[in-house]
Design a protein around this motif. Structure first.
Motif, short mmCIF file in Angstrom:
data_model
loop_
_atom_site.label_atom_id
_atom_site.label_comp_id
_atom_site.label_asym_id
_atom_site.label_seq_id
_atom_site.Cartn_x
_atom_site.Cartn_y
_atom_site.Cartn_z
N TYR A 50 0.80 -1.11 -0.07
CA TYR A 50 0.07 -0.20 -0.01
C TYR A 50 0.87 1.42 -0.07
N TYR A 51 2.09 1.33 0.88
CA TYR A 51 2.79 2.45 1.05
C TYR A 51 3.52 2.92 -0.04
N ARG A 52 4.20 1.86 -0.93
CA ARG A 52 5.02 2.12 -2.02
C ARG A 52 4.16 3.18 -2.87
N PRO A 53 3.06 2.51 -3.71
CA PRO A 53 2.44 3.53 -4.36
C PRO A 53 2.01 4.78 -4.01
N VAL A 54 1.52 4.81 -2.64
CA VAL A 54 0.93 5.85 -2.30
C VAL A 54 1.94 7.21 -1.89
N GLU A 55 3.05 6.59 -1.32
CA GLU A 55 4.14 7.60 -1.06
C GLU A 55 4.55 8.25 -2.33
N LYS A 56 4.67 7.42 -3.37
CA LYS A 56 5.03 7.65 -4.85
C LYS A 56 4.18 8.76 -5.44
N LEU A 57 2.87 8.84 -4.99
CA LEU A 57 1.67 9.75 -5.71
C LEU A 57 2.06 10.98 -4.92
N HIS A 58 2.67 10.98 -3.77
CA HIS A 58 3.00 12.29 -2.90
C HIS A 58 4.30 12.82 -3.48
N SER A 59 4.15 12.96 -4.73
CA SER A 59 5.70 13.36 -5.36
C SER A 59 6.24 14.73 -5.09
N GLY A 60 5.49 15.65 -4.65
CA GLY A 60 6.10 16.99 -4.47
C GLY A 60 6.06 17.79 -5.84
N ILE A 61 5.75 17.14 -6.98
CA ILE A 61 5.76 17.72 -8.21
C ILE A 61 4.30 18.49 -8.16
N VAL A 62 4.48 20.05 -8.49
CA VAL A 62 3.33 20.81 -8.30
C VAL A 62 2.45 20.57 -9.64
N ASN A 63 3.03 20.39 -10.74
CA ASN A 63 2.01 19.81 -11.87
C ASN A 63 1.13 18.80 -11.49
N GLU A 64 1.54 17.85 -10.92
CA GLU A 64 0.66 16.68 -10.31
C GLU A 64 -0.32 17.06 -9.68
N TYR A 65 0.06 17.76 -8.58
CA TYR A 65 -0.98 18.37 -7.38
C TYR A 65 -2.02 18.87 -8.37
N VAL A 66 -1.87 19.97 -9.25
CA VAL A 66 -2.80 20.53 -10.14
C VAL A 66 -3.78 19.44 -10.89
N PHE A 67 -2.97 18.41 -11.36
CA PHE A 67 -3.48 17.42 -12.08
C PHE A 67 -4.56 16.66 -11.28
N TRP A 68 -4.34 16.24 -9.98
CA TRP A 68 -5.23 16.00 -8.98
C TRP A 68 -6.68 16.69 -8.90
N PHE A 69 -6.47 18.08 -8.83
CA PHE A 69 -7.51 18.69 -8.58
C PHE A 69 -8.43 18.74 -9.62
N VAL A 70 -7.64 18.98 -10.99
CA VAL A 70 -8.40 19.12 -12.08
C VAL A 70 -9.24 17.71 -12.28
N SER A 71 -8.62 16.40 -12.23
CA SER A 71 -9.42 15.56 -12.48
C SER A 71 -10.39 15.08 -11.42
N THR A 72 -10.21 15.46 -10.16
CA THR A 72 -11.40 15.43 -9.24
C THR A 72 -12.35 16.30 -9.71
N MET A 73 -12.29 17.41 -9.91
CA MET A 73 -13.27 18.32 -10.69
C MET A 73 -14.25 17.62 -11.56
N VAL A 74 -13.26 17.12 -12.62
CA VAL A 74 -13.83 16.63 -13.90
C VAL A 74 -14.64 15.24 -13.39
N LEU A 75 -14.31 14.61 -12.46
CA LEU A 75 -14.89 13.47 -11.99
C LEU A 75 -16.35 13.91 -11.27
N ALA A 76 -16.12 14.82 -10.39
CA ALA A 76 -17.39 15.36 -9.54
C ALA A 76 -18.62 15.84 -10.61
N ILE A 77 -17.94 16.37 -11.59
CA ILE A 77 -19.17 17.00 -12.85
C ILE A 77 -19.56 15.78 -13.28
N LEU A 78 -18.82 14.83 -13.81
CA LEU A 78 -19.34 13.86 -14.27
C LEU A 78 -20.31 12.87 -13.61
#
Lengths: 123, 640
Positions: free
Chosen positions: B606-634
């Motif tokens: 569980y930990y290895r992929p989840v820690e990897k997702l907290h990558s610290g790259i700000v582009n990915e941060y915004v990606f999570w936000f945008v994809s959650t937004m799209v999912l919520a609307i869908l």
């Protein structure tokens, strides 16, 4: 919209927001990310301004009508969205300035401009 | 009219105006002397606190009815005609007053604490200015009756908090955390502005009340309604720090100075408030039309809540930076609030609402109150620990309990409360959530209990690492300055008092808040016991039982116990990994990261992929936000 440019402002809004978001999602340079945010800001502001230009009797307090310019249909430009846009521009300036200051300081301390290296905090 | 009537009439505006005025006058007083400047800032917060308490008293004693304040009108109480967006208005009801109380209380403790805390730094004037500005922005955000105004306060709060995050400007990481939070919240803010524009373009209103009536007046739900709600909910979930849009939260929380982090918590709760407000108030005026939309929104909030609870607590367990660990706990606890209110949303206006939905909502909103207090306290104790230890690394601190007895006591109070150990206040709200969520969905109820367990586990680790064991190198001696202790004592005292009167808080603060959101007229019982419909909780009875059990145990020990039960021989030796040679006379220190080594190792997959997702790259941060937004609307489109 009953103006000569038709729906064009709305397409511009979508384009600006999309390009801005694309830059933030894809570009690694922090300065470019700040630029992307500015583009998104421009998109949101243009959206508000475009909304102000409206026709019909639903809205009140018109500031400007196209009849003055010799138009035939009553189109109004509402004052409220202009006020909103001004506020939003001011906020945009503040956030952009602050973000650029942060990026500059981070560069001074760690000599990084790429988001791939801009991650001492993670996990 | 008497002076008091005038005061009450103008109070909604004054509660925001006073901290603003004091904020920008603070640097002038600092020019005179540092002491005057600090006292001025304290005076500002005190004045705001007193006024807020008076206002809340007036509003809550009338059952939380909405009071509007119209800016720039001859009479501030005039009814708003036609909903023209030309005038800005405040609308203060039970929920707003409830949030306002939390904000001023935590800010007061934080300012008191800051007196000693910032002494060794320069730039105190800017610190206190921004602190007061955040207070004004947070109160503005929960008081406003106007969507655009909400956006403005949202941005003011984010900008001021980012400015405070880089207070310790010698640290490069501080700039990184602040920049990430700023990018995140600015993108979210622009999306919020866009969604407000959508609603304004459709209905021509910005005032929440008129907008709500306009949406309810439609024959059917429009596409723009769903999109706007999806956008707004995601933005406010980001402000609240819900997984997967939490990525910048630990960065900013851990880099900000401790009192600022405590205020960060209340700012994130203002995001929660705005989310609940936009769902219930904006879309709740014609429930026949929007019931499906509310149920879809409820499920989105529940999923965000469960994710936040679980990911937050599991990530906290493996942190070795004390503030980062607590930041992940803040995310995890936000999950409880989302879960509680989400269940209320998901069964809103059905039979299930009376059965358990209302209890879940009461629990969720009660948890906001408790969380602000104990999380504020815990962040302040973390600041005190760092103040003396000189490091934030749990592996390199130890033995602080010898000198910092009071801080250790405050830490225990906070840790027990956050873990939901009876009789603390955290238990009371979690109890309401467990009982009601279990009826809604047993699996989610079980997850909620498991998360509490893991929370306790990771605070045991912090307590062990920081306070116990031999004194490590570099730990300063003595207790922290008195003002810091005072700040912590304020919050600890409130926690202790309200732990024993949970139903008092629920009745006088939480019920009006829930009623203001749902338009429901219900109340809980009038006794000291908290009833959930399934069970009951009374802290006084519980403590009575515990104390009598302890007395019986002591009596048994005195009369029947064997004397002199000290270990002898092999039993005296410490036993470590079955290897006695490790000891060689030195005190044994197990670093904090190793405490749950076996557990985390077992969960490696569980930990290895989840820690990897907290990558610290700000582009990915915004990606999570945008994809959650799209999912919520869908989800909303597919559901409704």
């Amino acid at each position: 919209m009953t103006t000569a440019i038709g729906e064009l402002p709305y397409f511009t809004v979508v384009a600006l927001l999309a390009i801005g978001l694309y830059i933030i999602l894809v570009k690694k340079n922090l300065i470019k990310i700040a630029m992307g945010i500015t583009l998104m800001e421009a998109g949101a502001n243009l959206f508000l301004i475009t909304l102000a230009f409206n026709s019909g009797d639903r809205l009140s307090a018109p500031v400007f009508t196209s009849q003055i310019l010799g138009g035939t249909e009553a189109t109004y430009s509402l004052p409220t969205p202009h006020a909103l846009t001004l506020t939003s521009i001011v906020i945009g300036v503040a956030t952009t300035a602050l973000l650029l200051a942060f990026v500059m300081q981070a560069y001074k301390k760690h000599k990084v401009t790429s988001t791939d290296e801009f991650r001492r905090l993670r996990g | 009219m008497t002076f008091y009537d005038h005061l009450i009439e103008q109070a909604p505006a004054m509660v925001v105006a006073i901290p603003l005025l004091f904020a920008f006058a603070t640097p002038l007083w600092f020019k005179l002397s540092v002491k005057f400047g600090k006292l001025w800032a304290l005076l500002g917060v005190l004045a705001t606190t007193v006024l807020m308490y008076i206002l809340a008293w007036e509003i809550l004693s009338e059952g939380g009815e909405v009071t509007t304040y119209l800016f720039g009108a001859e009479d501030s109480q005039l009814p708003l005609l036609g909903g023209n967006a030309v005038r800005i208005s405040f609308a203060v009801d039970g929920m707003s007053a409830f949030m306002g109380l939390i904000m001023v209380t935590v800010s007061l403790a934080a300012v008191l604490y800051s007196f000693g805390f910032v002494k060794k730094y320069t730039g105190n004037d800017k610190f206190f200015t921004l602190l007061l500005l955040v207070l004004a922005a947070n109160i503005g955000m929960v008081f406003t009756g106007d969507l655009f105004n909400l956006f403005v306060w949202f941005e003011v709060s984010s900008i001021a908090l980012c400015g405070l995050t880089v207070f310790r400007s010698e640290r490069g990481e501080a700039f990184e955390g602040a920049a990430k939070y700023l990018i995140y919240s600015t993108v979210a803010g622009l999306i919020l502005l866009f969604s407000i524009g959508l609603l304004y373009g459709q209905y021509g209103h910005l005032n929440i009340k008129f907008l709500s009536e306009a949406i309810g007046g439609n024959a059917e739900l429009l596409m723009v309604d769903k999109v706007a709600l999806g956008l707004m909910m995601t933005v406010f979930a980001l402000k609240a720090g819900a997984v997967p849009m939490h990525m910048a939260t630990p960065d900013a929380y851990s880099e900000a100075p401790a009192p600022v982090t405590a205020i960060f918590v209340t700012a994130s709760q203002a995001g929660l408030y705005a989310m609940f407000r936009s769902v219930f108030t904006l879309y709740g005026s014609n429930i026949d039309l929007t019931i499906d939309l509310l149920h879809a929104a409820g499920w989105i909030v529940i999923i965000l809540g469960v994710l936040s609870m679980f990911v937050g607590v599991t990530m906290a367990l493996v942190q070795k930076d004390i503030k980062r660990l607590m930041a992940y706990h803040a995310i995890s606890q936000t999950g409880y609030m989302l879960l509680g209110v989400g269940v209320g949303m998901a069964v809103y206006a059905t039979g299930g609402f009376d059965e358990f939905g209302r209890t879940a909502m009461t629990g969720g909103i009660f948890h906001i109150f408790n969380h602000a207090l104990y999380k504020g306290l815990l962040f302040l104790t973390a600041g005190a620990i760092i103040y003396k230890a000189g490091t934030r690394d749990l592996n390199r601190m130890g033995g602080l309990g010898r000198d910092m007895k009071l801080t250790a006591l405050f830490f225990i109070i906070g840790a027990l409360a956050i873990s939901g150990i009876p009789p603390m206040n955290g238990f009371a709200s979690k109890f309401l959530i467990y009982e009601s969520v279990f009826q809604f969905n047993p699996v989610i109820g079980a997850i909620a209990m498991l998360v509490s367990l893991l929370t306790l586990a990771s605070f045991v680790k912090v307590f062990y690492s920081a306070f116990m064991g031999p004194r490590m190198k570099g730990m300063a001696r003595g207790e922290v300055p008195a003002s810091m202790l005072m700040g912590m004592a304020v919050l600890a005292g409130i926690i202790l008092v309200f732990s024993f009167a949970p139903s008092l808080v629920v009745r006088s603060l939480v019920d009006p808040a829930v009623n203001a959101l749902t338009g429901d007229g219900g109340t809980t019982s009038t006794s000291l016991t908290l009833f959930t419909g399934q069970g009951a909780w009374n802290a006084v009875v519980f403590m009575g039982a515990m104390i009598s059990a302890a007395i019986i145990a002591v009596l048994i020990r005195v009369f029947f116990g064997k004397k002199g039960m000290t270990p002898k021989g092999e039993g005296k030796k410490p036993y470590l990994f079955g290897n006695p040679t490790e000891i060689d006379g030195k005190p044994i220190v197990i670093p904090g990261s190793n405490v749950y080594w076996g557990f985390t190792k077992a969960l490696d997959r569980y930990y290895r992929p989840v820690e990897k997702l907290h990558s610290g790259i700000v582009n990915e941060y915004v990606f999570w936000f945008v994809s959650t937004m799209v999912l919520a609307i869908l989800v909303m489109m597919a559901w409704v």
